[in-house]
Write a protein that holds these residues in place. Structure first.
Motif, mmCIF file in Angstrom:
data_model
loop_
_atom_site.group_PDB
_atom_site.id
_atom_site.type_symbol
_atom_site.label_atom_id
_atom_site.label_comp_id
_atom_site.label_asym_id
_atom_site.label_seq_id
_atom_site.Cartn_x
_atom_site.Cartn_y
_atom_site.Cartn_z
ATOM 1 N N ASN A 82 48.548 47.118 28.329
ATOM 2 C CA ASN A 82 47.268 46.710 27.736
ATOM 3 C C ASN A 82 47.212 45.238 27.318
ATOM 4 O O ASN A 82 46.340 44.839 26.561
ATOM 5 N N THR A 83 48.149 44.427 27.807
ATOM 6 C CA THR A 83 48.144 42.994 27.512
ATOM 7 C C THR A 83 47.823 42.238 28.794
ATOM 8 O O THR A 83 48.449 42.477 29.833
ATOM 9 N N LEU A 84 46.868 41.329 28.719
ATOM 10 C CA LEU A 84 46.493 40.519 29.873
ATOM 11 C C LEU A 84 47.629 39.543 30.182
ATOM 12 O O LEU A 84 48.014 38.735 29.341
ATOM 13 N N VAL A 85 48.165 39.622 31.422
ATOM 14 C CA VAL A 85 49.290 38.773 31.795
ATOM 15 C C VAL A 85 48.963 37.850 32.961
ATOM 16 O O VAL A 85 49.731 36.933 33.265
ATOM 17 N N ALA A 86 47.840 38.065 33.633
ATOM 18 C CA ALA A 86 47.424 37.193 34.736
ATOM 19 C C ALA A 86 45.928 37.347 34.950
ATOM 20 O O ALA A 86 45.347 38.385 34.614
ATOM 21 N N VAL A 87 45.307 36.311 35.495
ATOM 22 C CA VAL A 87 43.867 36.329 35.764
ATOM 23 C C VAL A 87 43.620 35.821 37.179
ATOM 24 O O VAL A 87 44.248 34.861 37.616
ATOM 25 N N MET A 88 42.705 36.484 37.879
ATOM 26 C CA MET A 88 42.223 36.022 39.185
ATOM 27 C C MET A 88 40.739 35.751 39.020
ATOM 28 O O MET A 88 40.015 36.574 38.464
ATOM 29 N N THR A 89 40.285 34.604 39.475
ATOM 30 C CA THR A 89 38.876 34.270 39.324
ATOM 31 C C THR A 89 38.269 33.918 40.673
ATOM 32 O O THR A 89 38.940 33.369 41.545
ATOM 33 N N PHE A 90 36.981 34.251 40.816
ATOM 34 C CA PHE A 90 36.244 33.999 42.048
ATOM 35 C C PHE A 90 34.838 33.576 41.682
ATOM 36 O O PHE A 90 34.375 33.834 40.582
ATOM 37 N N ASN A 91 34.160 32.960 42.629
ATOM 38 C CA ASN A 91 32.777 32.571 42.415
ATOM 39 C C ASN A 91 31.988 33.028 43.626
ATOM 40 O O ASN A 91 32.222 32.581 44.740
ATOM 41 N N ASN A 92 31.019 33.919 43.425
ATOM 42 C CA ASN A 92 30.260 34.448 44.558
ATOM 43 C C ASN A 92 29.208 33.467 45.063
ATOM 44 O O ASN A 92 28.553 33.720 46.053
ATOM 45 N N ALA A 141 53.931 43.065 39.881
ATOM 46 C CA ALA A 141 52.506 43.389 39.962
ATOM 47 C C ALA A 141 52.268 44.893 40.029
ATOM 48 O O ALA A 141 51.302 45.397 39.461
ATOM 49 N N ARG A 142 53.145 45.630 40.710
ATOM 50 C CA ARG A 142 52.911 47.077 40.838
ATOM 51 C C ARG A 142 53.032 47.818 39.504
ATOM 52 O O ARG A 142 52.621 48.946 39.385
ATOM 53 N N LYS A 143 53.590 47.139 38.505
ATOM 54 C CA LYS A 143 53.687 47.760 37.177
ATOM 55 C C LYS A 143 52.485 47.400 36.304
ATOM 56 O O LYS A 143 52.403 47.788 35.153
ATOM 57 N N CYS A 144 51.569 46.605 36.868
ATOM 58 C CA CYS A 144 50.382 46.165 36.124
ATOM 59 C C CYS A 144 49.149 46.933 36.589
ATOM 60 O O CYS A 144 49.077 47.397 37.726
ATOM 61 N N LEU A 145 48.190 47.031 35.704
ATOM 62 C CA LEU A 145 46.889 47.604 36.023
ATOM 63 C C LEU A 145 45.936 46.441 36.301
ATOM 64 O O LEU A 145 45.800 45.537 35.482
ATOM 65 N N ILE A 146 45.299 46.459 37.479
ATOM 66 C CA ILE A 146 44.347 45.411 37.843
ATOM 67 C C ILE A 146 42.949 45.937 37.569
ATOM 68 O O ILE A 146 42.575 47.002 38.063
ATOM 69 N N LYS A 147 42.197 45.203 36.762
ATOM 70 C CA LYS A 147 40.834 45.618 36.444
ATOM 71 C C LYS A 147 40.006 44.401 36.052
ATOM 72 O O LYS A 147 40.544 43.334 35.768
ATOM 73 N N GLU A 148 38.689 44.593 36.062
ATOM 74 C CA GLU A 148 37.814 43.510 35.609
ATOM 75 C C GLU A 148 38.146 43.187 34.165
ATOM 76 O O GLU A 148 38.489 44.060 33.377
ATOM 77 N N THR A 149 38.046 41.914 33.848
ATOM 78 C CA THR A 149 38.283 41.475 32.482
ATOM 79 C C THR A 149 36.988 40.866 31.956
ATOM 80 O O THR A 149 36.060 40.616 32.714
ATOM 81 N N PHE A 160 35.869 37.897 37.642
ATOM 82 C CA PHE A 160 37.224 37.733 37.136
ATOM 83 C C PHE A 160 37.893 39.091 36.938
ATOM 84 O O PHE A 160 37.302 40.040 36.430
ATOM 85 N N TYR A 161 39.136 39.145 37.378
ATOM 86 C CA TYR A 161 39.970 40.333 37.238
ATOM 87 C C TYR A 161 41.237 39.932 36.521
ATOM 88 O O TYR A 161 41.716 38.805 36.644
ATOM 89 N N GLY A 162 41.786 40.886 35.816
ATOM 90 C CA GLY A 162 43.023 40.627 35.104
ATOM 91 C C GLY A 162 44.092 41.614 35.492
ATOM 92 O O GLY A 162 43.801 42.738 35.900
ATOM 93 N N ALA A 163 45.340 41.179 35.373
ATOM 94 C CA ALA A 163 46.491 42.067 35.514
ATOM 95 C C ALA A 163 46.952 42.370 34.092
ATOM 96 O O ALA A 163 47.237 41.459 33.314
ATOM 97 N N TYR A 164 46.995 43.649 33.763
ATOM 98 C CA TYR A 164 47.357 44.090 32.419
ATOM 99 C C TYR A 164 48.681 44.827 32.462
ATOM 100 O O TYR A 164 48.890 45.701 33.301
ATOM 101 N N PHE A 165 49.569 44.472 31.559
ATOM 102 C CA PHE A 165 50.836 45.172 31.402
ATOM 103 C C PHE A 165 50.878 45.688 29.971
ATOM 104 O O PHE A 165 50.781 44.900 29.026
#
Length: 174
Positions: free
Chosen positions: A158-168, A120-128, A151-156
């Motif tokens: 510049n490729t999306l490799v994981a997604v985190m989703t939430f509902n407010n 994970a530390r090698k990935c960039l976490i940002k909104e997707t 929704f946020y994504g982990a990018y390695f």
């Protein structure tokens, strides 16, 4: 039959297909055993990995038609845990509609995956974007897309490799 080593059982075509997939990938698997779970049948089992697989047909594993108790699958999972066995449930509709995802998961669980391990530390976490999130979940998640609105994504690279989703809209204070 009270023989705990008995292998007599009806097996479904999908269960046999899963067994063939595993054996084709050099995973030693036994079918329809009762001994690992102290008399409770387990569909597929690897003694080496201490992993069991239950194939749950949509018809015969229901409360109404299959006469299964509401907690049948949970209780079987708890029995497996007490015997230091990881039990994976594969439902018929998942096998039919998401077979490739399940195959990849099985290979991973049995240490046969040829995927790249990313930290994970090698990935960039940002909104997707919503479209990226939907496409990712449909392709890689057994349940597919969800109703999240955050929704946020982990990018390695510049490729999306994981997604985190939430509902407010969900009350998380309960």
């Amino acid at each position: 039959l009270n023989n705990m080593n008995s292998t007599f059982s009806k097996t479904s075509a999908p269960e046999n297909e899963i067994k063939k997939f595993l054996t084709d990938n050099d995973i030693e698997i036994k079918q329809s055993l009762r001994k690992p779970l102290n008399g409770v049948e387990i569909d597929l089992y690897s003694d080496k990995h201490r992993i069991g697989i239950e194939f749950n047909g949509n018809l015969f594993h229901t409360e109404l038609y299959g006469k299964k108790d509401f907690n049948y699958h949970l209780n079987k999972t708890k029995i497996a845990e007490l015997n230091n066995i990881k039990l994976l449930h594969i439902h018929e509709d998942e096998w039919i509609n998401k077979k490739e995802i399940i195959k990849h998961k099985l290979l991973y669980l049995f240490n046969k995956s040829n995927g790249i391990k990313l930290h994970a530390r090698k990935c960039l976490i940002k909104e997707t974007t919503k479209n990226e999130k939907i496409e990712f979940l449909e392709r890689y998640h057994i349940q597919g897309n969800d109703q999240s609105n955050i929704f946020y994504g982990a990018y390695f690279n510049n490729t999306l490799v994981a997604v985190m989703t939430f509902n407010n809209k969900r009350n998380l204070n309960k």
